[in-house]
Write a protein that holds these residues in place. Sequence first.
Motif, PDB file in Angstrom:
ATOM      1  N   TYR A 339       0.844  -1.035  -0.085  1.00 45.39           N
ATOM      2  CA  TYR A 339       0.081   0.032   0.084  1.00 45.39           C
ATOM      3  C   TYR A 339       0.990   1.225  -0.114  1.00 45.39           C
ATOM      4  N   ASP A 340       1.781   1.374   0.687  1.00 45.40           N
ATOM      5  CA  ASP A 340       2.818   2.443   0.887  1.00 45.40           C
ATOM      6  C   ASP A 340       3.392   2.816  -0.677  1.00 45.40           C
ATOM      7  N   ALA A 341       3.711   1.709  -1.191  1.00 47.20           N
ATOM      8  CA  ALA A 341       4.288   1.955  -2.552  1.00 47.20           C
ATOM      9  C   ALA A 341       3.309   2.268  -3.547  1.00 47.20           C
ATOM     10  N   GLU A 342       2.181   2.161  -3.274  1.00 44.94           N
ATOM     11  CA  GLU A 342       1.034   2.617  -4.478  1.00 44.94           C
ATOM     12  C   GLU A 342       0.434   3.893  -3.920  1.00 44.94           C
ATOM     13  N   THR A 343       0.292   4.238  -2.762  1.00 41.13           N
ATOM     14  CA  THR A 343      -0.398   5.429  -2.526  1.00 41.13           C
ATOM     15  C   THR A 343      -0.288   5.882  -1.078  1.00 41.13           C
ATOM     16  N   SER A 344      -0.971   6.849  -0.455  1.00 40.52           N
ATOM     17  CA  SER A 344      -0.936   7.224   1.028  1.00 40.52           C
ATOM     18  C   SER A 344      -2.451   7.444   1.454  1.00 40.52           C
ATOM     19  N   LEU A 345      -2.336   7.288   2.789  1.00 39.70           N
ATOM     20  CA  LEU A 345      -3.711   7.832   3.287  1.00 39.70           C
ATOM     21  C   LEU A 345      -4.221   9.214   3.185  1.00 39.70           C
ATOM     22  N   SER A 346      -3.453  10.170   3.010  1.00 40.40           N
ATOM     23  CA  SER A 346      -4.120  11.456   2.556  1.00 40.40           C
ATOM     24  C   SER A 346      -4.459  11.602   1.171  1.00 40.40           C
ATOM     25  N   ASP A 347      -4.312  10.594   0.191  1.00 41.98           N
ATOM     26  CA  ASP A 347      -4.585  10.734  -1.107  1.00 41.98           C
ATOM     27  C   ASP A 347      -6.077  10.540  -1.241  1.00 41.98           C
ATOM     28  N   LEU A 348      -6.826  11.583  -1.741  1.00 36.99           N
ATOM     29  CA  LEU A 348      -8.137  11.513  -1.812  1.00 36.99           C
ATOM     30  C   LEU A 348      -8.845  10.724  -2.996  1.00 36.99           C
ATOM     31  N   ASP A 349      -7.886  10.459  -3.640  1.00 38.81           N
ATOM     32  CA  ASP A 349      -8.411   9.277  -4.676  1.00 38.81           C
ATOM     33  C   ASP A 349      -7.810   7.919  -4.629  1.00 38.81           C
ATOM     34  N   GLN A 350      -8.466   7.115  -3.958  1.00 38.80           N
ATOM     35  CA  GLN A 350      -7.552   5.702  -3.704  1.00 38.80           C
ATOM     36  C   GLN A 350      -7.841   4.867  -4.853  1.00 38.80           C
ATOM     37  N   PRO A 351      -7.057   4.137  -5.315  1.00 38.88           N
ATOM     38  CA  PRO A 351      -6.887   3.068  -6.226  1.00 38.88           C
ATOM     39  C   PRO A 351      -7.765   1.920  -5.562  1.00 38.88           C
ATOM     40  N   ALA A 352      -8.434   1.225  -6.638  1.00 44.09           N
ATOM     41  CA  ALA A 352      -9.373   0.187  -6.114  1.00 44.09           C
ATOM     42  C   ALA A 352      -8.307  -0.912  -5.633  1.00 44.09           C
ATOM     43  N   ALA A 354      -5.757  -0.299  -3.581  1.00 39.64           N
ATOM     44  CA  ALA A 354      -5.472   0.006  -2.426  1.00 39.64           C
ATOM     45  C   ALA A 354      -6.753  -0.115  -1.284  1.00 39.64           C
ATOM     46  N   ARG A 355      -7.688   0.403  -2.041  1.00 39.78           N
ATOM     47  CA  ARG A 355      -9.293  -0.126  -1.104  1.00 39.78           C
ATOM     48  C   ARG A 355      -9.213  -1.488  -0.683  1.00 39.78           C
ATOM     49  N   ARG A 356      -8.932  -2.281  -1.865  1.00 42.49           N
ATOM     50  CA  ARG A 356      -9.013  -3.868  -1.439  1.00 42.49           C
ATOM     51  C   ARG A 356      -8.078  -4.177  -0.334  1.00 42.49           C
ATOM     52  N   LYS A 357      -6.891  -3.582  -0.385  1.00 43.13           N
ATOM     53  CA  LYS A 357      -5.706  -4.031   0.675  1.00 43.13           C
ATOM     54  C   LYS A 357      -6.317  -3.662   1.972  1.00 43.13           C
ATOM     55  N   ALA A 407     -18.073  -2.036   9.120  1.00 42.07           N
ATOM     56  CA  ALA A 407     -18.265  -3.449   9.542  1.00 42.07           C
ATOM     57  C   ALA A 407     -17.670  -4.573   8.466  1.00 42.07           C
ATOM     58  N   THR A 408     -17.334  -5.715   9.065  1.00 44.10           N
ATOM     59  CA  THR A 408     -16.835  -6.758   8.473  1.00 44.10           C
ATOM     60  C   THR A 408     -17.430  -6.866   7.256  1.00 44.10           C
ATOM     61  N   GLU A 409     -18.871  -7.099   7.176  1.00 43.48           N
ATOM     62  CA  GLU A 409     -19.690  -7.204   5.810  1.00 43.48           C
ATOM     63  C   GLU A 409     -19.401  -6.325   4.734  1.00 43.48           C
ATOM     64  N   ILE A 410     -19.082  -5.015   5.321  1.00 44.84           N
ATOM     65  CA  ILE A 410     -18.862  -3.755   4.378  1.00 44.84           C
ATOM     66  C   ILE A 410     -17.463  -4.060   3.540  1.00 44.84           C
ATOM     67  N   GLN A 411     -16.537  -4.540   4.474  1.00 47.64           N
ATOM     68  CA  GLN A 411     -14.989  -4.809   4.024  1.00 47.64           C
ATOM     69  C   GLN A 411     -15.070  -5.941   2.754  1.00 47.64           C
ATOM     70  N   LYS A 412     -16.114  -6.857   3.189  1.00 47.22           N
ATOM     71  CA  LYS A 412     -16.205  -7.935   2.100  1.00 47.22           C
ATOM     72  C   LYS A 412     -16.815  -7.526   0.896  1.00 47.22           C
ATOM     73  N   ARG A 413     -17.791  -6.441   1.088  1.00 45.15           N
ATOM     74  CA  ARG A 413     -18.358  -6.039  -0.082  1.00 45.15           C
ATOM     75  C   ARG A 413     -17.545  -5.342  -0.946  1.00 45.15           C
ATOM     76  N   THR A 414     -16.683  -4.189  -0.341  1.00 47.17           N
ATOM     77  CA  THR A 414     -15.448  -3.350  -1.091  1.00 47.17           C
ATOM     78  C   THR A 414     -14.908  -4.451  -1.815  1.00 47.17           C
ATOM     79  N   ILE A 415     -14.234  -5.560  -1.101  1.00 47.56           N
ATOM     80  CA  ILE A 415     -13.287  -6.368  -1.653  1.00 47.56           C
ATOM     81  C   ILE A 415     -14.097  -7.107  -2.834  1.00 47.56           C
TER      82      ILE A 415
END
Length: 422
Positions: A339-352, A354-357, A407-415
Amino acid sequence: MATFPEDDALVGEYAVPDDVRPVVDRVIGFIEEEVLPYEERHGDHVGGPLDYLDGEGLLKPETRAMQAEIRQRSADEGLYALHLPEEVGGGGLSLREMFYVQEAVFRYGTGHGSGVARAMLAWTEGPSPALVHLDDAQREEWLDPLVAGEETACICITEPGAGSDVTAVSTTAERDGDGWVLNGDKRYITNGPFADTAQVLARVEDADGPAHERMAMFLVDTENPGYEVGQPNLNIMMDGITSDVHLRDCRVDGDHLVGEVGDGLPLALSWVNWRRSGRPGMCAGLGRYLLDRMLTYAKEREAFGEPIGTNQAVQWPIVETATELHAVRDMGTRMLAAYDAETSLSDLDQPATARRKLSMLKYYPEDRLFDWADRAIQVLGGYGLMHAGGVERVFRVARNIRIPAGATEIQKRTIAKTLGLE
């Protein structure tokens, strides 16, 4: 320097890399030389199961004063805001490096629920990566006191009718000359009763576009007469710091807007992602604490003339926990580095990707921690159900964290969504 006592069988099993070892040693040294003796001297306020709470279920003033003392001492040592960039006064650590710091802090368990030891590291009440987007004047007024440990914050996102669906917030922001007027109700706000500043997510009434483009983040001084602390939310952790928050014709100046209208949702998610990124280290640290408790008890407690650890029924949950800890540590450090190599937490446009990770790193370690805590109680038997056993509170924490910050279910939905399944 002193180190956390660990069973001889585990020495070297969960090593810290050389590049992170100096800062982890500093954190451990601060806890053992500053925090633990401080807690012992003030045992009247944190020594018993609920000594840190008042009659309403909120933190006592004495307990909050202890937290403030540790927070400021940590900030003076440059440890409190290790997660922030150096240009805003932080320690500049990567998420991978922060994993080992989080692990070290939670290696000492959860204490008595007072949060005194944990106060050495910025958490929900501290400066978040979302505030990196403040301009220079805003940073001086709102961010610098948080980094210095002089003030605390809360973030007001969740509402009675808006939890997992953040875009459903009904709190409104109406333009009023050069400023804004906020109205709405927030719920389950951590540090809501005690924060000096609040970050409020609201829907801008006269903005165009879909819901997510009409949202904005505002900074509110909690001394503002329009900011009202509502009823305490007495949760399973008994943390004593959660409440409703009401905004009643709460007027703020124009420069209290963070970024632009439309930045509200990604700013809120930046804060949420910060909390998600800390879960692997937290869970690994608490897992190691639980493993130590199980091993110690299994070797010392006897039944039918033998240590209970000679029984396979006791051995297997310990073996499973020791094995899974390796998996969580390896997953956490590798994926955070990616994740560190791809983006940062302050980046407002998170790649898919990165969100999955981050979604994987939140739900999987949390589920494992819940299993570990449940096993620890079972291994310790009746003693595990008692506060004195040192594991029942970890079980309550483990159950709690599977819902906040997604919630756990929201994380799985995002993945699933990022895998092209929606």
